[in-house]
Design a protein around this motif. Structure first.
Motif, short mmCIF file in Angstrom:
data_model
loop_
_atom_site.label_atom_id
_atom_site.label_comp_id
_atom_site.label_asym_id
_atom_site.label_seq_id
_atom_site.Cartn_x
_atom_site.Cartn_y
_atom_site.Cartn_z
N LEU A 17 14.22 -44.61 -59.90
CA LEU A 17 13.87 -46.22 -59.54
C LEU A 17 15.02 -46.98 -58.94
O LEU A 17 14.73 -47.83 -58.02
N ALA A 18 16.33 -46.55 -59.24
CA ALA A 18 17.57 -47.32 -58.74
C ALA A 18 17.47 -47.01 -57.09
O ALA A 18 18.01 -47.94 -56.52
N ASP A 19 17.25 -45.74 -56.87
CA ASP A 19 17.40 -45.39 -55.49
C ASP A 19 16.31 -46.00 -54.67
O ASP A 19 16.47 -46.49 -53.53
N ALA A 20 15.10 -46.19 -55.21
CA ALA A 20 13.89 -46.68 -54.46
C ALA A 20 14.29 -48.10 -54.26
O ALA A 20 14.28 -48.69 -53.06
N GLU A 21 14.96 -48.85 -55.14
CA GLU A 21 15.36 -50.35 -55.05
C GLU A 21 16.20 -50.42 -53.86
O GLU A 21 16.26 -51.23 -53.20
N ARG A 22 17.40 -49.54 -53.95
CA ARG A 22 18.29 -49.57 -52.98
C ARG A 22 17.68 -49.30 -51.64
O ARG A 22 18.47 -49.89 -50.83
N ARG A 23 16.79 -48.58 -51.60
CA ARG A 23 15.98 -48.30 -50.39
C ARG A 23 15.09 -49.15 -49.78
O ARG A 23 14.38 -48.92 -48.69
N GLY A 24 14.84 -50.22 -50.43
CA GLY A 24 13.64 -51.17 -50.44
C GLY A 24 12.41 -50.60 -50.43
O GLY A 24 11.36 -51.43 -50.15
N LEU A 25 12.37 -49.62 -51.35
CA LEU A 25 10.74 -49.25 -51.83
C LEU A 25 10.43 -49.79 -53.19
O LEU A 25 11.17 -49.68 -54.09
N ALA A 26 9.27 -50.42 -53.16
CA ALA A 26 8.92 -51.01 -54.50
C ALA A 26 7.82 -50.01 -55.13
O ALA A 26 6.67 -49.78 -54.67
N ILE A 27 8.31 -49.30 -56.14
CA ILE A 27 7.75 -48.10 -56.70
C ILE A 27 7.45 -48.56 -58.27
O ILE A 27 8.28 -49.22 -58.74
N GLU A 28 6.19 -48.00 -58.68
CA GLU A 28 5.98 -48.25 -60.06
C GLU A 28 5.71 -46.86 -60.75
O GLU A 28 4.74 -46.23 -60.23
N PRO A 29 6.64 -46.47 -61.58
CA PRO A 29 6.12 -45.09 -62.32
C PRO A 29 5.21 -45.34 -63.10
O PRO A 29 4.84 -46.09 -63.76
N VAL A 30 4.16 -44.12 -63.04
CA VAL A 30 2.96 -43.80 -63.76
C VAL A 30 3.39 -42.72 -64.64
O VAL A 30 3.66 -41.63 -64.17
N HIS A 31 3.04 -42.96 -65.87
CA HIS A 31 3.32 -41.93 -67.07
C HIS A 31 2.06 -41.17 -67.13
O HIS A 31 1.16 -41.48 -67.49
N LEU A 32 2.26 -39.64 -67.03
CA LEU A 32 1.18 -38.68 -67.33
C LEU A 32 1.46 -37.95 -68.46
O LEU A 32 2.30 -36.93 -68.54
N PRO A 33 0.92 -38.24 -69.66
CA PRO A 33 1.36 -37.64 -70.98
C PRO A 33 1.29 -36.21 -70.92
O PRO A 33 2.08 -35.49 -71.54
#
Length: 166
Positions: A17-33
């Motif tokens: 998540l931190a690397d995505a933010e640094r690179r300007g990518l807005a991502i939302e993790p999805v949990h697959l139980p």
């Protein structure tokens, strides 16, 4: 699929998540139980086609500690000979310790983002045929969706044909 609502408990997921933010990518993790053991299982869980699932395959340069990451469509297989020609060296499948050492992730959770070390990265052009793709988010139970063109822009990988011919 259940969306992650709790604070990020995984250091690997937090790194992605931190690397995505640094690179300007807005991502939302999805949990697959239940996690996923294959691209087909991941596609079913994400409600997409198997080629929209991105596999992160790590090879080791034969006789060296250098590792190379290949991001390929879920229905494809990396051809080590074709991939080696692109890299300019013979390749062999990396073992679990090599994958973790090179990327910081366990097999099954290798993300295109958030690696502990710089790693040469190759991108399967077939992935660009889709508007949305899904990739591991640093754990075997987390994925994220992204526009493949935005991922290419953020990663600046080499693009080349390294998969097995049909």
């Amino acid at each position: 699929m259940s969306r992650t609502a709790e604070p990020v408990a995984s250091a690997s997921l937090a790194r992605v998540l931190a690397d995505a933010e640094r690179r300007g990518l807005a991502i939302e993790p999805v949990h697959l139980p239940e996690g996923t053991r294959s691209a087909a299982e991941a596609a079913r869980a994400c409600g997409c086609g198997v080629d929209q699932i991105i596999k992160s395959i790590v090879f080791r340069v034969a006789g060296d500690d250098r590792h190379v990451l290949f991001l390929t469509a879920g229905g494809s297989r990396v051809d080590p000979v074709r991939a080696g020609r692109l890299v300019g060296a013979d390749l062999e499948k990396a073992d679990a310790a090599g994958v973790r050492g090179a990327t910081g992730f366990a097999i099954g959770g290798v993300s295109p983002l958030g690696h502990l070390n710089e790693i040469e990265t190759w991108f399967d052009p077939k992935i660009l045929d889709h508007a949305v793709i899904w990739a591991a988010a640093g754990t075997p139970n987390h994925v994220f969706s992204v526009d493949p063109a935005a991922l290419v822009e953020a990663l600046n990988p080499r693009i080349g044909a390294f998969t097995e011919e049909p």
